[in-house]
Design a protein around this motif. Sequence first.
Motif, PDB file in Angstrom:
ATOM      1  N   LEU A 159     -21.558 -45.492   8.410  1.00 11.46           N
ATOM      2  CA  LEU A 159     -22.437 -45.023   7.345  1.00 11.46           C
ATOM      3  C   LEU A 159     -22.402 -46.018   6.200  1.00 11.46           C
ATOM      4  O   LEU A 159     -21.332 -46.339   5.677  1.00 11.46           O
ATOM      5  CB  LEU A 159     -21.995 -43.650   6.848  1.00 11.46           C
ATOM      6  CG  LEU A 159     -22.631 -42.441   7.542  1.00 11.46           C
ATOM      7  CD1 LEU A 159     -21.885 -41.170   7.171  1.00 11.46           C
ATOM      8  CD2 LEU A 159     -24.098 -42.311   7.166  1.00 11.46           C
ATOM      9  N   GLN A 160     -23.594 -46.508   5.811  1.00 14.11           N
ATOM     10  CA  GLN A 160     -23.724 -47.418   4.680  1.00 14.11           C
ATOM     11  C   GLN A 160     -24.748 -46.821   3.727  1.00 14.11           C
ATOM     12  O   GLN A 160     -25.947 -46.959   3.916  1.00 14.11           O
ATOM     13  CB  GLN A 160     -24.155 -48.799   5.153  1.00 14.11           C
ATOM     14  CG  GLN A 160     -23.124 -49.468   6.062  1.00 14.11           C
ATOM     15  CD  GLN A 160     -23.651 -50.757   6.656  1.00 14.11           C
ATOM     16  OE1 GLN A 160     -24.570 -50.747   7.460  1.00 14.11           O
ATOM     17  NE2 GLN A 160     -23.058 -51.872   6.269  1.00 14.11           N
ATOM     18  N   ASP A 207     -27.195 -44.350   2.646  1.00 12.09           N
ATOM     19  CA  ASP A 207     -27.988 -43.364   3.371  1.00 12.09           C
ATOM     20  C   ASP A 207     -28.372 -43.833   4.762  1.00 12.09           C
ATOM     21  O   ASP A 207     -29.160 -43.167   5.442  1.00 12.09           O
ATOM     22  CB  ASP A 207     -29.270 -43.030   2.586  1.00 12.09           C
ATOM     23  CG  ASP A 207     -28.983 -42.201   1.340  1.00 12.09           C
ATOM     24  OD1 ASP A 207     -28.041 -41.388   1.391  1.00 12.09           O
ATOM     25  OD2 ASP A 207     -29.686 -42.377   0.337  1.00 12.09           O
ATOM     26  N   LEU A 264     -27.396 -44.686   8.598  1.00  8.68           N
ATOM     27  CA  LEU A 264     -26.440 -44.507   9.679  1.00  8.68           C
ATOM     28  C   LEU A 264     -26.712 -45.547  10.747  1.00  8.68           C
ATOM     29  O   LEU A 264     -27.816 -45.633  11.283  1.00  8.68           O
ATOM     30  CB  LEU A 264     -26.563 -43.097  10.272  1.00  8.68           C
ATOM     31  CG  LEU A 264     -25.673 -42.813  11.490  1.00  8.68           C
ATOM     32  CD1 LEU A 264     -24.213 -42.775  11.067  1.00  8.68           C
ATOM     33  CD2 LEU A 264     -26.067 -41.491  12.143  1.00  8.68           C
ATOM     34  N   LEU A 298     -30.927 -41.342   6.249  1.00  6.85           N
ATOM     35  CA  LEU A 298     -30.616 -39.987   5.800  1.00  6.85           C
ATOM     36  C   LEU A 298     -31.293 -39.630   4.489  1.00  6.85           C
ATOM     37  O   LEU A 298     -31.231 -38.473   4.068  1.00  6.85           O
ATOM     38  CB  LEU A 298     -29.096 -39.825   5.683  1.00  6.85           C
ATOM     39  CG  LEU A 298     -28.302 -40.115   6.964  1.00  6.85           C
ATOM     40  CD1 LEU A 298     -26.832 -39.858   6.740  1.00  6.85           C
ATOM     41  CD2 LEU A 298     -28.827 -39.298   8.122  1.00  6.85           C
ATOM     42  N   ASN A 337     -26.818 -35.324   8.273  1.00  5.60           N
ATOM     43  CA  ASN A 337     -26.436 -35.151   6.865  1.00  5.60           C
ATOM     44  C   ASN A 337     -25.084 -34.465   6.754  1.00  5.60           C
ATOM     45  O   ASN A 337     -24.283 -34.781   5.872  1.00  5.60           O
ATOM     46  CB  ASN A 337     -27.516 -34.360   6.128  1.00  5.60           C
ATOM     47  CG  ASN A 337     -28.709 -35.209   5.734  1.00  5.60           C
ATOM     48  OD1 ASN A 337     -28.630 -36.036   4.837  1.00  5.60           O
ATOM     49  ND2 ASN A 337     -29.821 -35.015   6.412  1.00  5.60           N
ATOM     50  N   ARG A 371     -22.484 -37.109   7.375  1.00  5.21           N
ATOM     51  CA  ARG A 371     -22.222 -37.906   6.178  1.00  5.21           C
ATOM     52  C   ARG A 371     -21.295 -37.155   5.223  1.00  5.21           C
ATOM     53  O   ARG A 371     -20.343 -37.728   4.679  1.00  5.21           O
ATOM     54  CB  ARG A 371     -23.541 -38.229   5.473  1.00  5.21           C
ATOM     55  CG  ARG A 371     -23.357 -38.939   4.132  1.00  5.21           C
ATOM     56  CD  ARG A 371     -24.683 -39.256   3.480  1.00  5.21           C
ATOM     57  NE  ARG A 371     -25.487 -38.047   3.288  1.00  5.21           N
ATOM     58  CZ  ARG A 371     -26.737 -38.063   2.842  1.00  5.21           C
ATOM     59  NH1 ARG A 371     -27.318 -39.209   2.555  1.00  5.21           N
ATOM     60  NH2 ARG A 371     -27.400 -36.933   2.699  1.00  5.21           N
ATOM     61  N   ASP A 372     -21.556 -35.857   5.030  1.00  8.39           N
ATOM     62  CA  ASP A 372     -20.711 -35.065   4.136  1.00  8.39           C
ATOM     63  C   ASP A 372     -19.282 -34.964   4.673  1.00  8.39           C
ATOM     64  O   ASP A 372     -18.310 -35.049   3.904  1.00  8.39           O
ATOM     65  CB  ASP A 372     -21.310 -33.668   3.959  1.00  8.39           C
ATOM     66  CG  ASP A 372     -22.676 -33.695   3.282  1.00  8.39           C
ATOM     67  OD1 ASP A 372     -22.983 -34.708   2.629  1.00  8.39           O
ATOM     68  OD2 ASP A 372     -23.422 -32.708   3.425  1.00  8.39           O
ATOM     69  N   PHE A 415     -17.740 -37.123   6.651  1.00  7.57           N
ATOM     70  CA  PHE A 415     -17.097 -38.420   6.462  1.00  7.57           C
ATOM     71  C   PHE A 415     -16.631 -38.578   5.019  1.00  7.57           C
ATOM     72  O   PHE A 415     -15.529 -39.075   4.753  1.00  7.57           O
ATOM     73  CB  PHE A 415     -18.073 -39.547   6.824  1.00  7.57           C
ATOM     74  CG  PHE A 415     -18.150 -39.871   8.288  1.00  7.57           C
ATOM     75  CD1 PHE A 415     -17.613 -39.022   9.239  1.00  7.57           C
ATOM     76  CD2 PHE A 415     -18.764 -41.024   8.729  1.00  7.57           C
ATOM     77  CE1 PHE A 415     -17.686 -39.310  10.595  1.00  7.57           C
ATOM     78  CE2 PHE A 415     -18.849 -41.341  10.075  1.00  7.57           C
ATOM     79  CZ  PHE A 415     -18.302 -40.473  11.005  1.00  7.57           C
ATOM     80  N   ALA A 416     -17.479 -38.178   4.072  1.00 11.57           N
ATOM     81  CA  ALA A 416     -17.140 -38.317   2.654  1.00 11.57           C
ATOM     82  C   ALA A 416     -15.910 -37.478   2.299  1.00 11.57           C
ATOM     83  O   ALA A 416     -15.033 -37.925   1.548  1.00 11.57           O
ATOM     84  CB  ALA A 416     -18.334 -37.914   1.793  1.00 11.57           C
ATOM     85  N   GLY A 470     -15.669 -44.258   6.282  1.00 14.12           N
ATOM     86  CA  GLY A 470     -17.021 -44.783   6.347  1.00 14.12           C
ATOM     87  C   GLY A 470     -17.606 -44.798   7.744  1.00 14.12           C
ATOM     88  O   GLY A 470     -18.784 -45.058   7.924  1.00 14.12           O
ATOM     89  N   PRO A 495     -14.612 -46.812   4.075  1.00 17.56           N
ATOM     90  CA  PRO A 495     -15.963 -46.782   3.492  1.00 17.56           C
ATOM     91  C   PRO A 495     -16.458 -48.176   3.142  1.00 17.56           C
ATOM     92  O   PRO A 495     -15.675 -49.119   2.960  1.00 17.56           O
ATOM     93  CB  PRO A 495     -15.778 -45.932   2.217  1.00 17.56           C
ATOM     94  CG  PRO A 495     -14.491 -45.210   2.416  1.00 17.56           C
ATOM     95  CD  PRO A 495     -13.632 -46.094   3.261  1.00 17.56           C
TER      96      PRO A 495
END
Length: 465
Positions: free
Chosen positions: A53-54, A56, A58, A68, A78, A81-82, A84-85, A90, A139
């Motif tokens: 993920l970079q 938005d 993928l 995204l 989505n 992404r959440d 992963f955060a 990353g 990340p």
Amino acid sequence: ATALRGAVLRLAGVLRIAVLHSAANQALVGAIEDLQARLAALVQAAGPIVILLQGDVLRVNGSVAADLSRPTAPVELNHLRDDFARHGIGGLAVRALPTHEELTTFVRCWQGHEGRSGGGALQSALQRLGVQTLEVLPPQSDSISVDGSGRVLGPREVLSAYAALLATAERSQSSGAEMTVQLVGRLQAVVEQAAALSDSAPDLLLFASTFRDVANYPVVHAANTSVLAMLLARRVGLGHEAVSEIGQAALVVDVGMRELPETTRLSPGELDAGSTRALLDHPMRSVLIGLREGALDPAQRARVTVAWEHHAGLDGHGYPRPAPNGTPHLFSRIVAICDAYDALLHDRGDRSGLARPLALEALYQEIDRRFDRQLIYAFFAMLGRYPPGSVVRLQEGAIAVVGAPAEEPRMFDRPEIFVVRDRTGARLPRAQRVVLWEQRGERGGRIVQTLDDRLFEENLLQLLF
């Protein structure tokens, strides 16, 4: 590409279920089994898988899988992404096929490390429990190697790999050089390194292939053709082994030319009948050089086949003669396109090199005669309307070098650029990066003219490396 996207969606589902249920939950157990089955087919076909993920965007194995920021992006991605955060990572690398037990262990570790800062604790837990097939990535990683070393790749590593291709091409094209075991081993090693980069750092590898050098055309052409062929092979979904074989074949496809005098290879005028025949016979000489290697393993068969067929064409008018069944091998059709494209960019005796967009137009004119229609479309999608290295004028008058094609195919005419001169032609002290596809509706950022990049000192390699 569809299968990779499906596996990522299933991974997102597994991690989402893991947020809500324990590892013993039957829905989660079933989802893990399905994910393992999907990965089994993919790892066997494509090798290691890197999900990154970079912002938005993928990416899966270097290619954009989803934007995204768009309202049409799947809600599962989505959630991914959440997730992963929340875990401070990353991306995720699948280095080899994980067992069901390893996937279950990964899910349990995932459940136990939510909300912790950074992914280091999660990775340490996986290593402590013996999970070697999965690796969490930090990340903001622009490009991650897929060879198991965990190295973060950058321009220096990519340029080093490209230089190794140049050196190997030069050695193989030396007059009288035999394809010894040592040279073949070197060929395989350097191409294997570049093939891995076609997975993990495709944009940087494509940038490297913009290099041109008329004085050393045979060597530079071989390296560029090899890089482009590997990237196109990745684009159409071929696995790592096939990509490596295509790269090796492309790097030595014209070794038969080394026995011709330079006056024949680079003649500024028409050749006599004898010289023309000798030039058209270079595929046969390349085949004979390849056959002297000995036993025909798969990689050598690919090199010999591509050497013989890359000028065969599709309509029966190629040389040295048409393919036996009327259609050259897939590897040959891929190399034919990349070989022709790079050749069109260089000054070649009786003609001047073309600007990159004009070279694409020249290829398009040969669809279904020399080149495979679907492969040409894939090649155009890979490079965009203005291929990397093109010099263009913007509507406002500034001059820019194209860096990368747009990530969305429908924005093919709005690439990433580096503005190097203002509207008066004065050189800027520092190139300004502009992403045209993000400037929708802004007329000032449109490309209005393609310029001859041979007339400008600025080039993509200087700007990026």
